[in-house]
Scaffold this motif. Structure first.
Motif, PDB file in Angstrom:
ATOM      1  N   GLN A 142       0.833  -1.199   0.000  1.00 10.16           N
ATOM      2  CA  GLN A 142       0.000   0.000   0.000  1.00 10.16           C
ATOM      3  C   GLN A 142       0.872   1.256   0.000  1.00 10.16           C
ATOM      4  OE1 GLN A 142      -3.584  -0.145   2.633  1.00 10.16           O
ATOM      5  NE2 GLN A 142      -2.816  -2.180   3.198  1.00 10.16           N
ATOM      6  N   VAL A 143       2.098   1.114   0.480  1.00 16.18           N
ATOM      7  CA  VAL A 143       3.083   2.195   0.408  1.00 16.18           C
ATOM      8  C   VAL A 143       4.406   1.594  -0.060  1.00 16.18           C
ATOM      9  CG1 VAL A 143       1.985   3.570   2.211  1.00 16.18           C
ATOM     10  CG2 VAL A 143       3.803   1.961   2.825  1.00 16.18           C
ATOM     11  N   ASP A 144       5.295   2.453  -0.563  1.00 14.38           N
ATOM     12  CA  ASP A 144       6.594   1.991  -1.036  1.00 14.38           C
ATOM     13  C   ASP A 144       7.595   1.835   0.110  1.00 14.38           C
ATOM     14  OD1 ASP A 144       5.785   2.046  -3.784  1.00 14.38           O
ATOM     15  OD2 ASP A 144       6.032   4.230  -3.746  1.00 14.38           O
ATOM     16  N   LEU A 145       7.610   2.838   0.989  1.00 14.63           N
ATOM     17  CA  LEU A 145       8.530   2.840   2.128  1.00 14.63           C
ATOM     18  C   LEU A 145       7.795   3.375   3.341  1.00 14.63           C
ATOM     19  CD1 LEU A 145      10.382   4.541  -0.393  1.00 14.63           C
ATOM     20  CD2 LEU A 145      12.061   3.321   0.950  1.00 14.63           C
ATOM     21  N   ALA A 146       8.286   3.036   4.529  1.00 17.86           N
ATOM     22  CA  ALA A 146       7.654   3.528   5.752  1.00 17.86           C
ATOM     23  C   ALA A 146       8.694   3.736   6.841  1.00 17.86           C
ATOM     24  CB  ALA A 146       6.590   2.551   6.240  1.00 17.86           C
ATOM     25  N   LEU A 147       8.488   4.795   7.631  1.00 12.42           N
ATOM     26  CA  LEU A 147       9.243   4.966   8.865  1.00 12.42           C
ATOM     27  C   LEU A 147       8.552   4.104   9.902  1.00 12.42           C
ATOM     28  CD1 LEU A 147      10.319   7.482   7.293  1.00 12.42           C
ATOM     29  CD2 LEU A 147      10.481   8.608   9.504  1.00 12.42           C
ATOM     30  N   ALA A 148       9.308   3.184  10.505  1.00  8.60           N
ATOM     31  CA  ALA A 148       8.682   2.205  11.379  1.00  8.60           C
ATOM     32  C   ALA A 148       9.606   1.836  12.518  1.00  8.60           C
ATOM     33  CB  ALA A 148       8.337   0.939  10.577  1.00  8.60           C
ATOM     34  N   GLY A 149       9.002   1.397  13.610  1.00 11.24           N
ATOM     35  CA  GLY A 149       9.773   0.780  14.677  1.00 11.24           C
ATOM     36  C   GLY A 149      10.153  -0.621  14.241  1.00 11.24           C
ATOM     37  N   ARG A 150      11.405  -1.000  14.479  1.00 13.23           N
ATOM     38  CA  ARG A 150      11.835  -2.345  14.058  1.00 13.23           C
ATOM     39  C   ARG A 150      11.063  -3.404  14.836  1.00 13.23           C
ATOM     40  NH1 ARG A 150      16.744  -4.195  11.630  1.00 13.23           N
ATOM     41  NH2 ARG A 150      16.892  -6.470  11.808  1.00 13.23           N
ATOM     42  N   PRO A 151      10.367  -4.302  14.135  1.00 12.78           N
ATOM     43  CA  PRO A 151       9.624  -5.349  14.847  1.00 12.78           C
ATOM     44  C   PRO A 151      10.570  -6.355  15.485  1.00 12.78           C
ATOM     45  CG  PRO A 151       9.546  -5.721  12.467  1.00 12.78           C
ATOM     46  CD  PRO A 151      10.225  -4.393  12.676  1.00 12.78           C
ATOM     47  N   ALA A 152      10.057  -7.102  16.456  1.00 15.14           N
ATOM     48  CA  ALA A 152      10.870  -8.115  17.136  1.00 15.14           C
ATOM     49  C   ALA A 152      11.421  -9.121  16.125  1.00 15.14           C
ATOM     50  CB  ALA A 152      10.044  -8.816  18.201  1.00 15.14           C
ATOM     51  N   VAL A 153      10.605  -9.466  15.139  1.00 10.40           N
ATOM     52  CA  VAL A 153      11.034 -10.353  14.055  1.00 10.40           C
ATOM     53  C   VAL A 153      10.747  -9.639  12.735  1.00 10.40           C
ATOM     54  CG1 VAL A 153      10.746 -12.579  12.928  1.00 10.40           C
ATOM     55  CG2 VAL A 153      10.545 -12.416  15.419  1.00 10.40           C
ATOM     56  N   LEU A 154      11.798  -9.275  12.016  1.00  8.54           N
ATOM     57  CA  LEU A 154      11.630  -8.578  10.744  1.00  8.54           C
ATOM     58  C   LEU A 154      11.248  -9.583   9.667  1.00  8.54           C
ATOM     59  CD1 LEU A 154      12.010  -5.771   9.359  1.00  8.54           C
ATOM     60  CD2 LEU A 154      14.296  -6.564   8.710  1.00  8.54           C
ATOM     61  N   PRO A 155      10.118  -9.358   8.957  1.00  8.21           N
ATOM     62  CA  PRO A 155       9.741 -10.271   7.869  1.00  8.21           C
ATOM     63  C   PRO A 155      10.889 -10.456   6.882  1.00  8.21           C
ATOM     64  CG  PRO A 155       7.953  -8.745   8.341  1.00  8.21           C
ATOM     65  CD  PRO A 155       9.134  -8.280   9.145  1.00  8.21           C
ATOM     66  N   HIS A 156      11.030 -11.674   6.378  1.00  6.04           N
ATOM     67  CA  HIS A 156      12.183 -12.023   5.539  1.00  6.04           C
ATOM     68  C   HIS A 156      12.240 -11.237   4.242  1.00  6.04           C
ATOM     69  CE1 HIS A 156       9.039 -14.477   3.624  1.00  6.04           C
ATOM     70  NE2 HIS A 156       9.812 -14.454   2.551  1.00  6.04           N
ATOM     71  N   ASN A 157      11.082 -10.724   3.782  1.00  7.16           N
ATOM     72  CA  ASN A 157      11.059 -10.016   2.501  1.00  7.16           C
ATOM     73  C   ASN A 157      11.288  -8.510   2.647  1.00  7.16           C
ATOM     74  OD1 ASN A 157       8.558  -9.683   3.802  1.00  7.16           O
ATOM     75  ND2 ASN A 157       7.502  -9.302   1.876  1.00  7.16           N
ATOM     76  N   LEU A 158      11.580  -8.047   3.875  1.00 10.66           N
ATOM     77  CA  LEU A 158      11.794  -6.624   4.118  1.00 10.66           C
ATOM     78  C   LEU A 158      13.243  -6.341   4.494  1.00 10.66           C
ATOM     79  CD1 LEU A 158       8.655  -5.485   6.172  1.00 10.66           C
ATOM     80  CD2 LEU A 158       8.949  -5.630   3.705  1.00 10.66           C
ATOM     81  N   ILE A 159      13.674  -5.104   4.225  1.00 15.10           N
ATOM     82  CA  ILE A 159      14.964  -4.597   4.690  1.00 15.10           C
ATOM     83  C   ILE A 159      14.685  -3.392   5.577  1.00 15.10           C
ATOM     84  CG2 ILE A 159      17.215  -3.663   4.018  1.00 15.10           C
ATOM     85  CD1 ILE A 159      16.942  -4.965   1.363  1.00 15.10           C
ATOM     86  N   PHE A 160      15.469  -3.259   6.635  1.00 11.21           N
ATOM     87  CA  PHE A 160      15.283  -2.165   7.608  1.00 11.21           C
ATOM     88  C   PHE A 160      16.560  -1.339   7.677  1.00 11.21           C
ATOM     89  CE2 PHE A 160      15.447  -0.371  11.878  1.00 11.21           C
ATOM     90  CZ  PHE A 160      14.155   0.095  12.076  1.00 11.21           C
ATOM     91  N   HIS A 161      16.439  -0.025   7.515  1.00 13.45           N
ATOM     92  CA  HIS A 161      17.590   0.882   7.639  1.00 13.45           C
ATOM     93  C   HIS A 161      17.451   1.677   8.937  1.00 13.45           C
ATOM     94  CE1 HIS A 161      20.167   4.407   7.052  1.00 13.45           C
ATOM     95  NE2 HIS A 161      20.848   3.685   6.198  1.00 13.45           N
ATOM     96  N   TYR A 162      18.344   1.441   9.881  1.00 16.32           N
ATOM     97  CA  TYR A 162      18.295   2.083  11.202  1.00 16.32           C
ATOM     98  C   TYR A 162      18.485   3.596  11.096  1.00 16.32           C
ATOM     99  CZ  TYR A 162      20.079   3.662  15.725  1.00 16.32           C
ATOM    100  OH  TYR A 162      20.303   4.369  16.875  1.00 16.32           O
ATOM    101  N   MET A 163      17.687   4.350  11.874  1.00 15.27           N
ATOM    102  CA  MET A 163      17.819   5.804  11.952  1.00 15.27           C
ATOM    103  C   MET A 163      18.114   6.303  13.358  1.00 15.27           C
ATOM    104  SD  MET A 163      14.723   7.193   9.505  1.00 15.27           S
ATOM    105  CE  MET A 163      15.026   8.879  10.046  1.00 15.27           C
ATOM    106  N   ASP A 164      17.376   5.786  14.350  1.00 15.72           N
ATOM    107  CA  ASP A 164      17.490   6.355  15.692  1.00 15.72           C
ATOM    108  C   ASP A 164      16.964   5.368  16.728  1.00 15.72           C
ATOM    109  OD1 ASP A 164      18.001   8.223  17.652  1.00 15.72           O
ATOM    110  OD2 ASP A 164      16.332   9.548  17.159  1.00 15.72           O
ATOM    111  N   ASP A 165      17.414   5.542  17.975  1.00 13.20           N
ATOM    112  CA  ASP A 165      16.847   4.814  19.107  1.00 13.20           C
ATOM    113  C   ASP A 165      15.721   5.651  19.711  1.00 13.20           C
ATOM    114  OD1 ASP A 165      18.547   2.629  18.966  1.00 13.20           O
ATOM    115  OD2 ASP A 165      20.078   3.581  20.205  1.00 13.20           O
ATOM    116  N   ILE A 166      14.576   5.024  19.912  1.00  9.12           N
ATOM    117  CA  ILE A 166      13.415   5.718  20.464  1.00  9.12           C
ATOM    118  C   ILE A 166      13.216   5.282  21.917  1.00  9.12           C
ATOM    119  CG2 ILE A 166      10.948   6.149  20.235  1.00  9.12           C
ATOM    120  CD1 ILE A 166      12.669   7.294  17.969  1.00  9.12           C
ATOM    121  N   THR A 167      13.439   6.223  22.832  1.00 11.90           N
ATOM    122  CA  THR A 167      13.242   5.945  24.255  1.00 11.90           C
ATOM    123  C   THR A 167      11.776   6.144  24.632  1.00 11.90           C
ATOM    124  OG1 THR A 167      13.804   8.245  24.793  1.00 11.90           O
ATOM    125  CG2 THR A 167      15.604   6.625  24.808  1.00 11.90           C
TER     126      THR A 167
END
Length: 292
Positions: free
Chosen positions: A140-165
């Protein structure tokens, strides 16, 4: 060596304050510290002398500052030379993020991308951050700003930006929650809580319940999105555990209090996620490569 890290070093050498440079670059001081430590590890030299108030350059840092300035100038010249090529890229890019991220973390990304690719139209959607990963998976979208899930789906890549306290917050007005908090010790089973429906923030509050041995918490409501939860806390509906960036940017932050907790709340990682196969598309690949 990352050019963004060089820019952070240049900014820090001018500001001489980790907190100031971190705030102006929309990241936490701990994230900035790790980025500078990575530079020092690559060089095998200490670049900065740190104390509680400010930083100063070591002799190695002075030499590296001269190098970083030269690289920065050459990098800007190269980007200008390539601007004509970049301007040819056009089309629509669909992005998703939370309301808070739309003014806390997204602006510098969009500013950089639009400078490089002015003909690309950005279609931005905001909403519950817990839905971000699913929206990318369902295309439904091309890219998203997201919190890294406990288990990242195998078909996704995650680029770290920041730690959220995160922090535990309570209303300041007289209400059931504040009355129960005055007991010593508080009966956490009876204190009402407002919970996110799902996502990293929900995972953190569930973990805190287990640490406090709260088996059956009193749930006032479960709410999609974080911004509305701050309002409900301010109105005296109950307590909540939320990202500090949401609390800080809420217009109602003066009407809530942050509670001390015995066990530290583990931050979660914020970043950009995309489907691996989508990186074959020029627009999405251009945005991903811009992240560094």
């Amino acid at each position: 060596m990352n050019f963004d890290d060089l820019e952070l070093f240049l900014h820090l050498s001018e500001s001489t304050h980790f907190s100031k440079t971190a705030a102006q670059n929309h990241m936490s001081p701990s994230t900035l510290s790790r980025r500078i430590q990575r530079l020092e590890e690559e060089l095998g030299q200490v670049l900065l002398i740190r104390d509680n108030r400010r930083v100063s350059l070591t002799p190695s840092g002075e030499l590296f500052l001269h190098f970083a300035r030269q690289c920065g100038q050459q990098w800007q010249q190269l980007k200008q030379q390539l601007a004509t090529y970049h301007a040819e890229l056009s089309g629509e890019l669909k992005l998703f993020c939370s309301v808070t991220a739309a003014y806390s973390h997204l602006p510098p990304l969009l500013e950089k991308f639009r400078f490089r690719y002015p003909k690309v139209e950005i279609q931005l959607t905001t909403g519950d951050p817990a839905q971000a990963v699913q929206l990318v998976q369902t295309q439904q979208v091309d890219l998203a700003l997201a919190g890294r899930p406990a288990v990242l789906p195998h078909n996704l890549i995650f680029h770290y930006m920041d730690d959220i306290t995160l922090s535990l917050i309570a209303p300041r007005i007289a209400c059931t929650a504040t009355q129960l908090l005055q007991q010593s010790p508080p009966d956490w089973q009876k204190i009402p809580f407002i919970l996110p429906v799902e996502g990293p923030a929900r995972q953190r509050i569930d973990q805190w319940f287990r640490q406090q041995k709260i088996k059956h918490p009193t749930v006032y409501a479960t709410v999609a999105g974080h911004e509305g939860i701050v309002s409900m806390v301010a109105l005296g509906c109950g307590l909540a555990m939320l990202p500090d960036v949401v609390i800080k940017n809420s217009p109602l932050n003066s009407q809530i209090s942050t509670l001390a907790v015995n066990t530290p709340i583990v931050p979660f990682e914020l970043g950009v996620c995309v489907q691996k196969k989508s990186l074959a598309l020029p627009l999405i690949r251009a945005f991903w490569q811009m992240l560094g």
